[in-house]
Write a protein that holds these residues in place. Structure first.
Motif, PDB file in Angstrom:
ATOM      1  N   PHE A   1       0.938  -1.292  -0.097  1.00 24.24           N
ATOM      2  CA  PHE A   1      -0.055  -0.097  -0.017  1.00 24.24           C
ATOM      3  C   PHE A   1       0.853   1.285   0.116  1.00 24.24           C
ATOM      4  N   GLY A   2       0.310   2.252  -0.746  1.00 22.51           N
ATOM      5  CA  GLY A   2       1.043   3.565  -0.745  1.00 22.51           C
ATOM      6  C   GLY A   2       2.577   3.589  -1.087  1.00 22.51           C
ATOM      7  N   ASP A   3       3.373   4.038   0.163  1.00 19.38           N
ATOM      8  CA  ASP A   3       4.767   4.056  -0.146  1.00 19.38           C
ATOM      9  C   ASP A   3       5.499   2.985  -0.394  1.00 19.38           C
ATOM     10  N   ASP A   4       5.006   1.800  -0.125  1.00 18.72           N
ATOM     11  CA  ASP A   4       5.672   0.465  -0.545  1.00 18.72           C
ATOM     12  C   ASP A   4       5.831   0.318  -1.820  1.00 18.72           C
ATOM     13  N   TRP A   5       4.810   0.780  -2.863  1.00 13.90           N
ATOM     14  CA  TRP A   5       5.074   0.749  -4.174  1.00 13.90           C
ATOM     15  C   TRP A   5       6.114   1.667  -4.672  1.00 13.90           C
ATOM     16  N   ASP A   6       6.274   2.958  -4.027  1.00 12.71           N
ATOM     17  CA  ASP A   6       7.307   3.752  -4.407  1.00 12.71           C
ATOM     18  C   ASP A   6       8.865   3.004  -4.070  1.00 12.71           C
TER      19      ASP A   6
ATOM     20  N   GLY B   1      -5.986  -3.634   1.872  1.00 14.59           N
ATOM     21  CA  GLY B   1      -5.818  -4.935   1.401  1.00 14.59           C
ATOM     22  C   GLY B   1      -6.720  -5.393   0.310  1.00 14.59           C
ATOM     23  N   LEU B   2      -8.011  -5.530   0.519  1.00  9.44           N
ATOM     24  CA  LEU B   2      -8.769  -6.422  -0.663  1.00  9.44           C
ATOM     25  C   LEU B   2      -8.891  -5.222  -1.647  1.00  9.44           C
ATOM     26  N   ASP B   3      -9.153  -4.208  -1.378  1.00  9.46           N
ATOM     27  CA  ASP B   3      -9.432  -3.021  -2.443  1.00  9.46           C
ATOM     28  C   ASP B   3      -8.108  -2.838  -3.173  1.00  9.46           C
ATOM     29  N   ILE B   4      -6.790  -3.101  -2.607  1.00  9.07           N
ATOM     30  CA  ILE B   4      -5.822  -2.718  -3.279  1.00  9.07           C
ATOM     31  C   ILE B   4      -5.507  -4.128  -4.421  1.00  9.07           C
TER      32      ILE B   4
ATOM     33  N   GLU C   1      -8.036  -4.161 -12.893  1.00 10.84           N
ATOM     34  CA  GLU C   1      -8.216  -3.166 -13.427  1.00 10.84           C
ATOM     35  C   GLU C   1      -7.788  -3.465 -14.883  1.00 10.84           C
ATOM     36  N   PRO C   2      -8.758  -3.005 -15.893  1.00 12.32           N
ATOM     37  CA  PRO C   2      -8.415  -3.532 -17.190  1.00 12.32           C
ATOM     38  C   PRO C   2      -7.326  -2.381 -18.012  1.00 12.32           C
TER      39      PRO C   2
ATOM     40  N   MET D   1      -2.347   3.866  -9.364  1.00 11.57           N
ATOM     41  CA  MET D   1      -2.491   2.886  -8.213  1.00 11.57           C
ATOM     42  C   MET D   1      -3.150   3.982  -7.189  1.00 11.57           C
ATOM     43  N   PRO D   2      -4.096   3.523  -6.420  1.00  7.73           N
ATOM     44  CA  PRO D   2      -4.613   4.205  -5.295  1.00  7.73           C
ATOM     45  C   PRO D   2      -3.677   4.514  -4.300  1.00  7.73           C
TER      46      PRO D   2
END
Length: 467
Positions: free
Chosen positions: A74-79, A429-432, A439-440, A446-447
């Motif tokens: 989530f969030g900063d994890d992706w960065d 969790g589930l939403d991400i 997501e097509p 990303m949120p």
């Protein structure tokens, strides 16, 4: 990391004869009440109680394991993982994380991440373990200064806080591992301060090196660690001689000069952060200072009360009342003058430094963000220590009533774990997972991290075999 903390925190007292003091000429007054820790407690009992404490404190993770297994990156994890993949692991370690130059914290985060099948819940286990070690080190410091009973009281309050949902974001968001690591090193430094208060001889070379290593680890784990290690430097200057009086400013300057070496690491790490940080707060200018101070005041006064007592409206009256409570308790501790009271005051000073550092970096997020769940550990460490000192010294009917005003809400608010964990598992969790899997449009953002596309997130999931 944990081994480094344990070895360094013991460096200043490897032998009974070795002390934590810089100069006998300037920091050497004999303090009353030395060696108050009980010697009658069986040696085997402390590790047994420590294991029971750790098992109970991990309850928020293992008791809700099924729900937490739904969490996702989530969030900063992706960065963090995006830049790791671009730069490579070694260069990524020294690549600043926003305004933080934190290679030590990123080392632990990265080692846990690059192993095959990295799982989010593993970060929860490790973060909670670091928090347990942090509070356990403070309890050992209290035991050193005031004996087993007060240490047990502090450990009991710490356990109630650790199993409380007040710090849910700390364990439920992997980047908070960096701040938990910095706080753990800080607790190790406070243990050294406690030993300095009960020592009669100068700090040896190994002790100085141990302090400097811990300061560097604390400062390079996360930005606010710089402020915390700076407070420890100040504490070591006055650990044995006592807190200075306003009229004795010459003596205070002399002690600061004697302990100047302990300010080297915090200053150097601060300069490195200013030099290498790739993102600075673009919102800050001189006219922002009142907003910064307002953010810091709310951080100082309202934490950890609003989460423990589940207060929704943060009025000015609450800010004033809680700030007055902390100040009154600090004045009482100062007048009390015992070593453990002085340790509590140093911890409170660390909370103030942390609030100012947070205000400088986060004021633009709004005053309400000052009481975010992820900021609760240092205020809790500080207040629970101050609370223990005050109540233990005035254990009368009014003291028991005062104690119940904290213990009661700590127990009652645990009932919200089920709802809180479900909400976090859904939003983070589930939403991400749904976005990443369904997501097509690969170019969709990303949120919460619009500079990372869904397509890029899928590439990272495949590369690192994320679960």
């Amino acid at each position: 990391m944990t081994q480094t903390l344990a070895l360094a925190s013991l460096a200043g007292h490897c032998h009974e004869g070795e002390d934590l003091r810089v100069s006998t000429a300037t920091i050497g007054d004999h303090m009353p009440g030395r060696g108050l820790a009980s010697r009658a407690t069986p040696r085997w009992l402390i590790p047994v109680l420590g294991l029971l404490f750790a098992f109970a404190a991990e309850a928020p993770v293992w008791a809700r394991h099924r729900m937490w297994s739904r969490l996702y990156w989530f969030g900063d994890d992706w960065d963090l993982m995006n830049r790791m993949e671009i730069l490579g692991f070694r260069r990524w370690l020294f690549d600043p994380f926003a305004e933080s130059f934190c290679p030590v914290g990123k080392l632990l985060y990265g080692v846990m991440f690059v192993r095959p099948g990295a799982n989010y819940i593993d970060y929860m286990w490790m973060t909670q373990l670091l928090r347990i070690i942090m509070f356990a080190l403070i309890a050992l410091a209290v035991r050193r200064l005031a004996g087993d009973k007060m240490a047990a009281g502090y450990a009991g309050l710490a356990l109630l806080f650790l199993i409380n949902p007040a710090g849910i974001e700390i364990i439920a968001w992997a980047p908070q591992l960096l701040t938990a690591l910095a706080h753990t090193f800080f607790a190790g430094l406070l243990l050294i301060v406690a030993h300095a208060m009960t020592s009669d001889r100068p700090l040896g070379t190994r002790g100085v090196v141990g302090v400097l290593v811990l300061q560097a680890c604390c400062s390079l784990s996360f930005t606010r660690g710089v402020a915390l290690s700076g407070v420890v430097a100040l504490a070591l200057c006055f650990a044995q001689a006592g807190l200075p009086r306003l009229s004795d400013w010459r003596g205070a300057l002399q002690r600061l000069r004697a302990g100047a070496i302990f300010f080297v690491v915090p200053i150097a790490c601060l300069l490195m952060s200013l030099r290498f940080a790739r993102v600075r707060n673009p919102y800050f200018h001189l006219s922002s200072i009142p907003t910064v101070l307002n953010w810091a005041l709310r951080f100082f006064s309202l934490n950890p009360f609003v989460h423990i007592m589940q207060i929704e409206r943060q009025t000015i009256a609450l800010v004033v009342c809680f700030a007055a409570l902390k100040i009154a308790m600090a004045v009482y501790a100062y007048r009390l003058g015992t070593p453990v009271a002085r340790l509590a005051l140093f911890a409170l000073l660390a909370e103030i430094a942390s609030s100012l550092a947070g205000g400088m970096g986060r004021f633009h997020t709004g005053a309400g963000a000052a009481v975010a769940s992820r900021y609760q550990d240092v205020p809790a460490l500080s207040f629970l220590l101050l609370f223990t000192v005050v109540v233990a010294s005035r254990w009368r009917p009014i003291g028991r009533l005062f104690a119940f005003t904290l213990v009661g809400p700590l127990l009652l608010s645990n009932s919200s774990w089920r709802l809180d964990s479900r909400n976090w598992a859904q939003v983070r969790g589930l939403d991400i997972r749904h976005v990443v899997l369904n997501e097509p449009n690969d170019d969709a953002p990303m949120p919460y991290v619009p500079f990372i596309t869904v397509g890029r997130a899928r590439e990272l999931v495949a590369k690192y075999d994320l679960k």
